[in-house]
Scaffold this active site. Structure first.
Site: not given
Length: 120
Positions: A13, A22, A26, A28, A66, A107
């Protein structure tokens, strides 16, 4: 009594309405903890763990794992993800002896959100 299941999923996201690292794409490995509150039924269970797992996987994890979360939420902060998860599960995780109690979205190992259906 609280019955809980823990899940993880990998997703990417970015936060377009944020000024910082952010705001760039990137990913997580998220941890999701879903909790229901209730009383044991005639089988001695608040909610069958297999049914619990299958519901959360079908309604939430299968959509987020994913995935590019910006395709689901325009500002996919942990807070907004937690609200979205709650909205997906509130009705399906409501039975005669239990109801959705809490959603945790992590996260990282040290940063997460707890949401209990409260309105902002």
């Amino acid at each position: 009594m609280i019955c809980l299941k823990e899940f993880d999923f990998d997703a990417a996201h970015f936060l377009p309405n944020y000024n910082g690292k952010c705001e760039h794409l990137h990913g997580h490995t998220y941890k999701l903890v879903v909790k229901v509150e209730g009383t044991p039924d005639h089988e001695g269970m608040v909610l069958d763990f297999v049914r619990f797992k299958n519901l959360v996987k079908e309604l939430v994890v299968s959509k987020l794992d994913h995935a590019f979360i910006n395709d689901i939420l325009p500002q996919p902060s942990a807070e907004n993800i937690a609200v979205w998860v709650w909205q997906q599960l509130e009705t399906p995780l409501h039975g005669p002896n239990y109801h959705l109690f809490e959603v945790e979205v992590w996260e990282t190992k040290t940063s997460g959100i707890i949401y209990r259906g409260e309105t902002c």
